[in-house]
Design a protein around this motif. Structure first.
Motif, PDB file in Angstrom:
ATOM      1  N   GLN A 244       0.492  -1.597   0.024  1.00 59.82           N
ATOM      2  CA  GLN A 244       0.359  -0.154  -0.166  1.00 59.82           C
ATOM      3  C   GLN A 244       0.997   1.148   0.128  1.00 59.82           C
ATOM      4  N   TRP A 245       1.980   1.460   0.826  1.00 58.16           N
ATOM      5  CA  TRP A 245       3.074   2.365   0.679  1.00 58.16           C
ATOM      6  C   TRP A 245       3.534   2.730  -0.347  1.00 58.16           C
ATOM      7  N   PHE A 246       4.410   1.758  -1.406  1.00 62.02           N
ATOM      8  CA  PHE A 246       4.745   1.953  -2.413  1.00 62.02           C
ATOM      9  C   PHE A 246       3.777   1.961  -3.493  1.00 62.02           C
ATOM     10  N   GLY A 247       2.663   1.253  -3.571  1.00 65.32           N
ATOM     11  CA  GLY A 247       1.330   1.776  -4.771  1.00 65.32           C
ATOM     12  C   GLY A 247       1.153   2.907  -4.657  1.00 65.32           C
TER      13      GLY A 247
ATOM     14  N   GLY B 231      -7.249  10.351  -8.796  1.00 68.63           N
ATOM     15  CA  GLY B 231      -6.429   9.240  -7.488  1.00 68.63           C
ATOM     16  C   GLY B 231      -6.497   8.744  -6.338  1.00 68.63           C
ATOM     17  N   LEU B 232      -6.997   9.772  -5.315  1.00 71.39           N
ATOM     18  CA  LEU B 232      -7.742   9.082  -3.972  1.00 71.39           C
ATOM     19  C   LEU B 232      -8.675   7.760  -4.282  1.00 71.39           C
ATOM     20  N   ALA B 233     -10.176   8.187  -5.307  1.00 64.01           N
ATOM     21  CA  ALA B 233     -10.968   7.054  -5.277  1.00 64.01           C
ATOM     22  C   ALA B 233     -10.180   5.983  -5.849  1.00 64.01           C
ATOM     23  N   PHE B 234      -9.355   6.011  -6.905  1.00 64.50           N
ATOM     24  CA  PHE B 234      -8.082   4.728  -7.710  1.00 64.50           C
ATOM     25  C   PHE B 234      -7.320   4.596  -6.516  1.00 64.50           C
ATOM     26  N   LEU B 235      -7.134   4.544  -5.645  1.00 64.93           N
ATOM     27  CA  LEU B 235      -5.724   4.079  -4.571  1.00 64.93           C
ATOM     28  C   LEU B 235      -7.030   3.504  -3.522  1.00 64.93           C
ATOM     29  N   LYS B 236      -8.274   4.037  -3.576  1.00 70.70           N
ATOM     30  CA  LYS B 236      -9.229   3.258  -2.272  1.00 70.70           C
ATOM     31  C   LYS B 236      -9.812   1.985  -2.816  1.00 70.70           C
ATOM     32  N   ARG B 237      -9.889   2.277  -4.336  1.00 71.42           N
ATOM     33  CA  ARG B 237     -10.502   0.958  -4.943  1.00 71.42           C
ATOM     34  C   ARG B 237      -9.184  -0.138  -4.677  1.00 71.42           C
ATOM     35  N   GLN B 238      -8.568   0.202  -5.206  1.00 74.39           N
ATOM     36  CA  GLN B 238      -6.875  -0.741  -4.689  1.00 74.39           C
ATOM     37  C   GLN B 238      -6.727  -1.025  -3.046  1.00 74.39           C
TER      38      GLN B 238
ATOM     39  N   ALA C  56      -9.782  -3.939  -2.807  1.00 72.95           N
ATOM     40  CA  ALA C  56      -9.003  -4.899  -2.839  1.00 72.95           C
ATOM     41  C   ALA C  56      -8.208  -5.153  -2.588  1.00 72.95           C
ATOM     42  N   LEU C  57      -6.996  -5.327  -2.292  1.00 70.57           N
ATOM     43  CA  LEU C  57      -6.464  -5.153  -1.326  1.00 70.57           C
ATOM     44  C   LEU C  57      -6.835  -5.941   0.043  1.00 70.57           C
ATOM     45  N   TYR C  58      -7.696  -5.533   0.588  1.00 73.22           N
ATOM     46  CA  TYR C  58      -7.886  -6.106   1.623  1.00 73.22           C
ATOM     47  C   TYR C  58      -8.253  -7.207   1.647  1.00 73.22           C
ATOM     48  N   LEU C  59      -9.416  -7.388   0.725  1.00 70.89           N
ATOM     49  CA  LEU C  59     -10.226  -8.494   0.056  1.00 70.89           C
ATOM     50  C   LEU C  59      -9.175  -9.958  -0.104  1.00 70.89           C
TER      51      LEU C  59
END
Length: 357
Positions: free
Chosen positions: A32-35, A175-182, A185-188
């Motif tokens: 998440q940090w590097f993303g 960009g914030l919406a994209f990171l939130k979706r990512q 998905a990462l949490y799932l």
């Protein structure tokens, strides 16, 4: 043991599960940090790719003025270049301020100072100009800022770089919406991996401790003197080798137990023989007709007692063999007298048995 204590399999399960959770948490945090960091750099590169007009203006100024030194003399030159280089179709000039008095056709006098150039993509305050050595020339720059660069080339070759500062955090709503979706998905994915890790941890703990469970059951059987039982472990690792060693130990214990029983049987027979002769001599002593016959029976009794004493001494010597290794001294003895004595004693108690010596 205490029934409330956790079983070893449960401890292994929680150990594997907690380790998997910590590794997964560190991995997700790192991704998440590097993303977010790489996405900010990617967004900056995307914005910088739209600066074709500014790059062309800088090329033209470099050709006309033969360098970048003029930017040091003209303080308003860099803002004017940014104002001229705004992409078309992104809003143009901002609307006039409310409350501005109308002074005549085509004449406006603002009630307040004019706002800065309209910057709909929010990059003008992050643009900087660098020379071919990437030394700062114009634009806001602070120590520690990170930039993405775009080359500025003319007929002379590389003459400089247009740099766009990478923001420390993404502020663009898209960009914030994209990171939130990512992140969602990462949490799932992380939750799925954690569930899979729990299942694998249970299977691994059960399979890892299966030889120990078999060993525990085997020790209970050996405790009941079942030395013929074996440990059924098919693995070839250290636990499998330990199980095979215990099986070999069971065979050895079984042989020792058989030797012990045979030894007890032999000792019982050896002790019973002189005792039977003593009892026989005692009966003969009661029915002796004269003194000479009584003395002979008493002598036989003393010999049998000496034989019992010799047997007890030999048992003590054999017992010492289990505690230490004494020095043995070999002595040659004649076999004839010894065999004659055995035949004489056997013929006395069992006259129906004939032994030829």
């Amino acid at each position: 043991g205490d029934n409330r204590a956790l079983k070893l399999q449960t401890k292994f399960f929680f150990c594997f599960l907690i380790t998997s959770f910590l590794v997964l948490a560190m991995l997700m945090g790192t991704i998440q940090w590097f993303g977010a960091r790489n996405f900010a750099e990617f967004a900056a590169e995307t914005d910088l790719a739209q600066m074709d007009k500014i790059v062309q203006i800088l090329k033209n100024h470099y050709r006309e003025r033969s360098g970048w030194s003029w930017l040091d003399r003209e303080a308003r030159a860099w803002p004017r270049i940014l104002d001229r280089g705004r992409p078309k179709g992104l809003g143009g000039q901002p609307p006039p301020l409310q409350g501005q008095p109308f002074l005549g056709p085509g004449n406006f006098r603002p009630a307040h100072p004019m706002p800065p150039p309209f910057d709909p993509i929010g990059v003008h305050n992050r643009l900087c100009l660098f020379d071919r050595e990437k030394l700062h020339i114009a634009g806001p720059k602070n120590p520690g800022d990170r930039f993405v660069y775009r080359q500025i080339t003319t007929d002379e070759g590389l003459v400089g770089f247009l740099g766009l500062k990478i923001p420390n955090q993404v502020k663009n709503p898209l960009g914030l919406a994209f990171l939130k979706r990512q992140a969602h998905a990462l949490y799932l994915v992380g939750a799925g991996i954690l569930i899979l890790s729990a299942l694998l941890s249970y299977i691994l703990a059960r399979n890892l401790l299966a030889p120990i469970h078999a060993l525990t059951a085997w020790t209970r059987r050996v405790k009941s003197l079942d030395f013929d039982s074996r440990i059924n472990v098919a693995s070839n690792d250290e636990l499998g080798g330990l199980a095979r060693d215990f099986s070999n130990m069971a065979r050895t214990l079984g042989r020792y137990e058989k030797l012990r029983r045979d030894w007890i049987s032999d000792i019982s027979h050896e002790l019973r023989t002189p005792i039977s002769r003593i009892r026989f001599s005692m009966e003969m002593l009661e029915t002796a007709a004269n003194k000479e016959e009584r003395n002979q029976n008493i002598l036989e009794i003393n010999k049998d007692i000496d034989e019992l004493e010799t047997l007890v001494s030999e048992l003590l010597i054999y017992a010492r063999f289990d505690r230490e290794t004494p020095d043995l001294e070999l002595v040659e003895l004649p076999v004839g007298p010894w065999m004659e004595e055995i035949c004489r004693k056997a013929g006395k108690t069992s006259p129906h048995i004939r032994i030829q010596c």
